[in-house]
Scaffold this motif. Structure first.
Motif: not given
Length: 392
Positions: A106-115
Motif C-alpha cells: 500500500i505504501l509503495q502504491y501511494i508513492k510514500v516508500l519510493p519518496l
C-alpha cells in the motif's frame, strides 16, 4: 577493558577486509572514518539515551500493534487449531508477515516508500562517497527485501560493471527486509533489531569501501528506478503483495523445518562419533570472533555456536537457538545484533537467482563472487555487533 576489546574487534574487521580488498590503493579512508563515527554516535543514541529508548519503544509499539491486527486475520482462519496456552511459531511469528507485506504494498502504491527511499538514499550518497544507485539500493533493500529490490533497478542491472554490482548485492545481503522485522521482534529484543538495521546500513558501505573500492563518475552516477510497466489497480497490487507475503512465510517455514532437522541430525552424528555436537565444534571456531565483538570469553563458545548456526542456516534458526542459551545481557545484545542480517549461504543463491531472473549474464557474475559476498556481509554483522558492544 571493553573499549580495548572493541578497538581490537575493529582492527580485526578492517584487517580481514583489507586482506581481501581488490584495490588496496583505491581505498578512501575519509568516508570510512566518517561512517564509523556516525555508527558510534547512532549506537550510543539508540542504546544509551532516553530519546533513543523512546524512539525504539515507539517503533516496537508500531510493530506490536501490527502483529495484533495480523492476529485478527490469523485467528479468523486458524482459530482453535492450536492447544490453549500454546503459541505456534508458524502462526504467531511467520503468518503476520502477510499483513506487513500488504502494508508495504500500500505504501509503495501511494508513492510514500519510493519518496522516503530516494530521500534517504540521496543523503547517504553525500556521506558514503558512493553513487546514488548504491545508496538508493541500500535503503530499498532494507524495505523491499534482498531479491525484490533488484526489480526496482532492473533497467540498470545489465549496464553495471562487476564492482558496482558487488556493492548492490552486498547491501542486499547485509540488511533485512522490513516485512520480517516484526517476526524478529517476537524473538529478540526490538532495540537490538532497530540498532542493527541502522548500523548495518552504514556498515555495508564501510566494508564495501575496503573490499571493493571505486569511484563513480558524474556520468555513471545516474539513478533510474523501474516503475510498473502496466499500472495495476489497487486491489491487484494488494492481492499480489498478500501472496508475496504468504510465499515468504511458507519459504521461511520450509527452510526452518529443513535446517533445524538437518542440524539436529548432524549434531547427533557428531555427538555419537566425536562426543561433541557439530554446533559446539563450530562454536570453538567462531569463539574468537565472538570475543573480539565484546562477548565475555566464558560465553564465547556458546555465542560462536549461535553465530555459526546463522551463517550455515539462517537468522531464524539462530534466533531460536539463542533463546535456548542462558547468555548474559551483554552477550545476548551483541549476538542479537550480529544475527539481524541475511548473511548466510542460502542468500547467495537467492540474490544470484534474483539477478539472473532479470539478466542472465549478470546473475552468473554474482554467482562467481558469491562467497566474497557472504564474507563481506558477515564482516558487516561483526562490525555492527562490535560497535554496539561498546555501549552494552
Amino acid at each position: 577493558m571493553k573499549f580495548l576489546i572493541a578497538i581490537l574487534g575493529l582492527l580485526v574487521v578492517f584487517a580481514l577486509s583489507f586482506v581481501a580488498s581488490n584495490n588496496k590503493r583505491g581505498i578512501r579512508y575519509r568516508p570510512i572514518l566518517i561512517m564509523i563515527v556516525l555508527q558510534l554516535i547512532l549506537a550510543f543514541f539508540l542504546l544509551n539515551t532516553v530519546v533513543g529508548t523512546v524512539l525504539i519503544q515507539g517503533f516496537s509499539d508500531i510493530f506490536t500493534n501490527l502483529l495484533t491486527y495480523a492476529s485478527e486475520g490469523i485467528n479468523f482462519v486458524f482459530g482453535g487449531i492450536a492447544n490453549e496456552g500454546q503459541a505456534p511459531f508458524f502462526l504467531n511469528v511467520l503468518l503476520p508477515i502477510i499483513f506487513i507485506s500488504a502494508l508495504i504494498g500500500i505504501l509503495q502504491y501511494i508513492k510514500v516508500l519510493p519518496l522516503i527511499i530516494r530521500f534517504i538514499g540521496l543523503v547517504l550518497s553525500k556521506i558514503n562517497g558512493m553513487g546514488k544507485l548504491e545508496s538508493y539500493n541500500a535503503v530499498a533493500s532494507a524495505i523491499l527485501g534482498q531479491s525484490e529490490v533488484f526489480i526496482s533497478v532492473k533497467k540498470q542491472i545489465g549496464l553495471l560493471p562487476k564492482h558496482r554490482l558487488y556493492t548492490l548485492c552486498a547491501s542486499a545481503m547485509s540488511t533485512v527486509s522490513m516485512s520480517i522485522v516484526g517476526a524478529y521482534m517476537t524473538m529478540i529484543d526490538p532495540k537490538y533489531v532497530v540498532t542493527a538495521l541502522v548500523l548495518n546500513l552504514f556498515g555495508g558501505f564501510i566494508i564495501a569501501s575496503i573490499l571493493n573500492p571505486y569511484k563513480v563518475t558524474p556520468e555513471e552516477d545516474k539513478l533510474e528506478v523501474q516503475e510498473e510497466q502496466e499500472k495495476q489497480s489497487f486491489f491487484e497490487m494488494l492481492g499480489e503483495y498478500i501472496m508475496d507475503g504468504f510465499k515468504v512465510a511458507i519459504t521461511v517455514a520450509a527452510m526452518l523445518i529443513g535446517f533445524v532437522a538437518l542440524i539436529a541430525m548432524i549434531n547427533g552424528i557428531f555427538s555419537g562419533i566425536f562426543g561433541i555436537s557439530f554446533q559446539q565444534l563450530l562454536g570453538y571456531v567462531f569463539a574468537p570472533f565472538a570475543f573480539v565483538m565484546g562477548v565475555p570469553w566464558k560465553e564465547a563458545v556458546d555465542a560462536g555456536s549461535i553465530m555459526a548456526t546463522k551463517m550455515v542456516s539462517n537468522e531464524f534458526v539462530a534466533m531460536l537457538d539463542l533463546g535456548k542459551h542462558a547468555l548474559s545481557p551483554r552477550a545476548t545484545g551483541i549476538v542479537s545484533i550480529f544475527l539481524v542480517s541475511f548473511a548466510n549461504f542460502s542468500s547467495i543463491g537467492i540474490i544470484a537467482g534474483a539477478v539472473k531472473g532479470l539478466h542472465e549474464k549478470q546473475g552468473n557474475v554474482v554467482a562467481r563472487f558469491g562467497l566474497k559476498l557472504l564474507y563481506g556481509a558477515t564482516l558487516v554483522s561483526v562490525l555492527s555487533a562490535t560497535i554496539a558492544g561498546v555501549f552494552l
